[in-house]
Write an enzyme that holds these catalytic residues in place. Structure first.
Site, PDB file in Angstrom:
ATOM      1  N   CYS B  58       2.930 -21.462  10.417  1.00  0.00           N
ATOM      2  CA  CYS B  58       2.750 -20.014  10.562  1.00  0.00           C
ATOM      3  C   CYS B  58       2.616 -19.694  12.057  1.00  0.00           C
ATOM      4  O   CYS B  58       1.643 -20.100  12.689  1.00  0.00           O
ATOM      5  CB  CYS B  58       1.514 -19.585   9.778  1.00  0.00           C
ATOM      6  SG  CYS B  58       0.838 -17.999  10.253  1.00  0.00           S
ATOM      7  N   CYS B  61      -0.405 -17.590  13.254  1.00  0.00           N
ATOM      8  CA  CYS B  61      -1.636 -18.393  13.128  1.00  0.00           C
ATOM      9  C   CYS B  61      -1.802 -19.226  14.389  1.00  0.00           C
ATOM     10  O   CYS B  61      -2.887 -19.357  14.943  1.00  0.00           O
ATOM     11  CB  CYS B  61      -1.572 -19.332  11.928  1.00  0.00           C
ATOM     12  SG  CYS B  61      -1.338 -18.500  10.350  1.00  0.00           S
TER      13      CYS B  61
END
Lengths: 149, 132
Positions: B58, B61
């Protein structure tokens, strides 16, 4: 959601995945194991090219931190390897295979196609604070910025 | 297997060997038992806990990792926990997490607030608001 997904049409036709390519049954345990495997180089290259093409086509730009772009491209490649479709790696799904089959969150996802909204920060509109000025990324850049993952 | 400290330097929690920094205050929970034990401890204390829901691939993230490190260094009265959704999908389901990253702010086992997405300022403001 279902209605939107089935009603919308992707302008990026070369990334449509035939339904038979999507695995529909996978155990949760297998998901855990595969999620940590490095995606294939072939899929990374496919998703790299797709990202460049779709950025140009949609008038969007990669993140100023290409590390973010690289991680997302690898995440898409990982899902392509696992599921047969480039499911968005920046979401959690109760059933990844079912989501990939349904298509709403397959890249480019419906919010991106309809409103240029990519919460994954892969395709950023020029007014976004995190948008860089590039629509190209090399395999080398991807390798370098994800070397320690 | 007890809770371990994570470097939080990479968005993955592949194995204990990937975590090594002794000065990180971000605790990574890799198993349900680790999470349950942590949650049990947390419920006894009147301390703010920020739970970072993430996955290996991600991008946003990853962009929040240095931010979280910075916040954890700054707010030493706040606990920081990292959960990889691929490792603990049940926890994600329990808290209705769909977008990554998501940050849950809890005290005594109760959810106080949530930040959805890589929103540094919003996260910092909510930490400031709830830590006392």
């Amino acid at each position: 959601m279902t209605v939107q997904a089935s009603a919308s049409s992707s302008s990026f036709t070369s990334f449509r995945i035939p339904s038979f390519a999507v695995r529909t049954t996978r155990s949760p345990q297998r998901s855990v194991i595969l999620a940590q495997v490095e995606p294939s180089e072939k899929s990374v290259e496919i998703m790299r090219k797709f990202s460049e093409q779709y950025a140009r086509r949609s008038g969007t730009y990669f993140c100023v931190d290409k590390g973010v772009t690289s991680v997302v491209i690898k995440g898409l490649a990982d899902h392509k390897d696992q599921l047969g479709a480039p499911l968005c790696p920046c979401r959690h799904y109760d059933d990844k295979a079912a989501e990939a089959g349904q298509g709403f969150w397959n890249c480019p996802c419906v919010p991106m196609r309809e409103r240029k909204e990519c919460h994954c920060m892969l395709f950023l509109t020029p007014d976004n604070d995190f948008a860089g000025q590039e629509q190209a990324i090399t395999l080398e850049e991807i390798r370098e910025s994800t070397a320690n993952i | 297997m007890g809770p371990r400290n994570s470097t939080h330097g990479t968005p993955t929690t592949k194995s204990p060997t990937n975590e090594g920094s002794s000065n990180s205050r971000i605790r990574a929970c890799h198993t349900n038992d680790e999470w349950k034990n942590h949650f049990k401890e947390h419920k006894k204390k009147n301390k703010l806990v920020v739970i970072d829901f993430t996955t290996a691939w991600c991008g946003p993230c990853r962009s929040m990792e240095p931010v979280l490190k910075e916040l954890s260094d700054k707010y030493t009265d706040v606990e920081f926990v990292k959960i990889d959704m691929d490792e603990l999908p049940g926890v994600a389901a329990e808290y209705g997490i769909h977008v990554l990253p998501s940050f849950l702010l809890m005290k005594k086992g109760n959810q106080l607030d949530k930040v959805i997405g890589a929103r540094k300022d919003e996260l910092q403001n909510k930490i400031k608001k709830h830590r006392k």
